[in-house]
Write a protein that holds these residues in place. Structure first.
Motif, short mmCIF file in Angstrom:
data_model
loop_
_atom_site.label_atom_id
_atom_site.label_comp_id
_atom_site.label_asym_id
_atom_site.label_seq_id
_atom_site.Cartn_x
_atom_site.Cartn_y
_atom_site.Cartn_z
N ARG A 29 0.94 -0.99 -0.04
CA ARG A 29 -0.13 -0.31 0.09
C ARG A 29 0.77 1.14 0.36
O ARG A 29 1.75 1.05 0.83
N LEU A 30 0.82 2.34 -0.80
CA LEU A 30 1.54 3.71 -0.94
C LEU A 30 0.96 4.24 -0.45
O LEU A 30 -0.39 4.72 -0.68
N ASN A 31 1.54 5.49 0.73
CA ASN A 31 0.81 5.66 1.61
C ASN A 31 1.27 7.65 1.17
O ASN A 31 2.42 7.66 1.88
N ARG A 32 0.26 8.27 1.41
CA ARG A 32 1.33 9.73 0.59
C ARG A 32 1.91 10.61 1.83
O ARG A 32 0.74 10.98 2.80
N VAL A 33 2.69 10.80 2.22
CA VAL A 33 2.86 11.68 3.03
C VAL A 33 3.10 13.32 2.88
O VAL A 33 3.99 13.88 1.50
N ASN A 34 2.56 13.98 3.45
CA ASN A 34 2.40 16.37 2.97
C ASN A 34 3.38 16.49 3.82
O ASN A 34 3.64 16.18 4.30
N SER A 35 4.56 17.18 2.99
CA SER A 35 5.66 17.01 3.05
C SER A 35 5.96 18.13 4.25
O SER A 35 6.72 18.36 4.80
N LYS A 36 4.97 18.81 4.12
CA LYS A 36 4.88 20.14 4.65
C LYS A 36 3.99 20.43 6.20
O LYS A 36 4.83 20.96 6.84
N THR A 37 3.09 19.42 6.37
CA THR A 37 2.21 19.27 7.58
C THR A 37 2.35 17.74 8.33
O THR A 37 2.80 17.69 9.70
N GLN A 38 3.22 16.97 7.17
CA GLN A 38 3.65 15.65 7.88
C GLN A 38 2.75 15.05 8.38
O GLN A 38 2.34 14.16 9.16
N THR A 39 1.66 15.29 7.27
CA THR A 39 0.56 14.00 7.66
C THR A 39 0.15 12.81 6.56
O THR A 39 0.70 13.46 5.41
N LEU A 40 -1.08 12.56 7.00
CA LEU A 40 -0.89 10.98 5.84
C LEU A 40 -2.42 12.19 5.29
O LEU A 40 -3.11 12.63 6.02
N ALA A 41 -3.05 11.30 4.06
CA ALA A 41 -4.78 11.55 3.25
C ALA A 41 -5.34 11.35 4.47
O ALA A 41 -6.15 12.46 4.77
N ASP A 42 -5.65 10.39 5.63
CA ASP A 42 -6.78 10.51 6.66
C ASP A 42 -6.20 11.34 7.82
O ASP A 42 -7.24 10.96 8.77
N GLY A 43 -5.40 12.25 7.76
CA GLY A 43 -4.89 13.05 8.43
C GLY A 43 -4.09 12.82 9.83
O GLY A 43 -3.67 13.49 10.69
N THR A 44 -3.43 11.07 9.82
CA THR A 44 -2.83 11.04 11.00
C THR A 44 -1.72 11.82 11.04
O THR A 44 -1.13 12.13 9.63
N ASP A 45 -0.79 11.82 11.77
CA ASP A 45 0.55 12.10 11.74
C ASP A 45 1.03 11.42 11.68
O ASP A 45 1.17 10.45 11.87
N TYR A 46 2.26 11.16 10.80
CA TYR A 46 3.22 10.31 9.74
C TYR A 46 4.49 10.15 11.25
O TYR A 46 4.75 8.91 11.29
N ARG A 47 4.65 11.35 11.94
CA ARG A 47 5.21 11.16 13.25
C ARG A 47 5.18 9.82 13.96
O ARG A 47 6.10 9.68 14.68
N THR A 48 3.94 9.65 13.89
CA THR A 48 3.66 8.63 14.38
C THR A 48 4.08 6.72 14.54
O THR A 48 3.87 6.23 15.18
N ILE A 49 4.33 7.44 13.20
CA ILE A 49 5.01 6.02 12.22
C ILE A 49 6.40 6.21 11.99
O ILE A 49 7.01 5.59 12.61
N ASN A 50 7.02 7.18 12.31
CA ASN A 50 8.67 7.64 11.75
C ASN A 50 8.73 9.03 12.35
O ASN A 50 7.96 9.71 11.62
N ALA A 51 8.97 8.81 13.31
CA ALA A 51 9.24 10.04 14.66
C ALA A 51 10.32 11.19 14.08
O ALA A 51 10.61 12.09 14.26
N LYS A 52 11.11 10.75 12.84
CA LYS A 52 12.49 11.65 12.35
C LYS A 52 10.93 12.64 11.05
O LYS A 52 11.42 13.46 10.66
N GLY A 53 9.67 11.93 10.44
CA GLY A 53 9.12 12.47 10.61
C GLY A 53 9.91 12.64 8.41
O GLY A 53 8.67 13.40 7.23
#
Length: 207
Positions: A28-52
């Motif tokens: 599954r390819l999940n896009r990360v918004n590089s400006k907000t560091q969030t996924l399409a569903d609003g999830t904070d990507y830093r909860t997956i990779n703390a480095k963002g």
């Protein structure tokens, strides 16, 4: 398996790897918004990779792997039939790691990061451009008479083509290094690479 990417970032190499391995049904390819560091569903990507940072891979058992060189090798080992990495422990595998390191440190970080970053001053950009000459000279010499970085297409090539793609955005004319320019054109024409480039350019332009 979940793969996290941002369009035209170094994570382009992971999309290339997925397509080269014909693994679309397993990933599954999940896009990360590089400006907000969030996924399409609003999830904070830093909860997956703390480095963002992208890429990252989350395996089906929940384990998360970060850093491009590690991610690419993990994916190559997960889909071994594609032959995208030599066997672990072999001298050929260490050659692969050598080139992953070169692309990651000498090109990605030393040359392109300062040129792409809006935070870089003129001195940093000048230093990066000066360093680019020696590194592209070395790469050009290696690629003369070769199709790929090692004896077959590998995840190191997926990483290198993703990084070479940035040259057009920072004013580096790869025509100064004919073997590098020919390599870029040759690898970009591979069906999986061409598909990945087209898709990510479209996503980038639509952002």
């Amino acid at each position: 398996m979940d793969v996290y990417f941002s369009p035209l970032a170094c994570s382009l190499s992971t999309r290339i790897t997925v397509y080269e391995a014909e693994a679309e049904d397993s990933v599954r390819l999940n896009r990360v918004n590089s400006k907000t560091q969030t996924l399409a569903d609003g999830t904070d990507y830093r909860t997956i990779n703390a480095k963002g940072l992208v890429p990252a891979v989350r395996a089906d058992n929940g384990e998360v792997i970060t850093e491009n060189a590690a991610v690419l090798q993990y994916m190559a080992d997960t889909f071994p039939k594609a032959g995208l990495a030599p066997a672990a422990g072999s001298i050929e595998r260490y050659r692969l790691q050598q080139w992953l390191s070169f692309v990651g440190t000498e090109l990605h970080k030393l040359v392109f990061n300062p040129l792409l970053s809006p935070k870089s001053n003129d001195g940093a950009k000048a230093y990066a451009l000066e360093g680019a000459i020696e590194r592209f000279d070395y790469l050009n010499s290696h690629l003369e008479g070769r199709e790929y970085l090692i004896d077959h297409f590998s995840v190191a090539d997926a990483y290198l083509i993703a990084v070479l793609n940035w040259a057009q955005f920072v004013g580096i004319d790869l025509a100064k290094w004919p073997a590098v320019a020919a390599y870029r054109d040759r690898v970009s024409a591979r069906p999986a690479v061409a598909r990945a480039l087209k898709e990510e350019f479209t996503l980038y332009q639509a952002a």
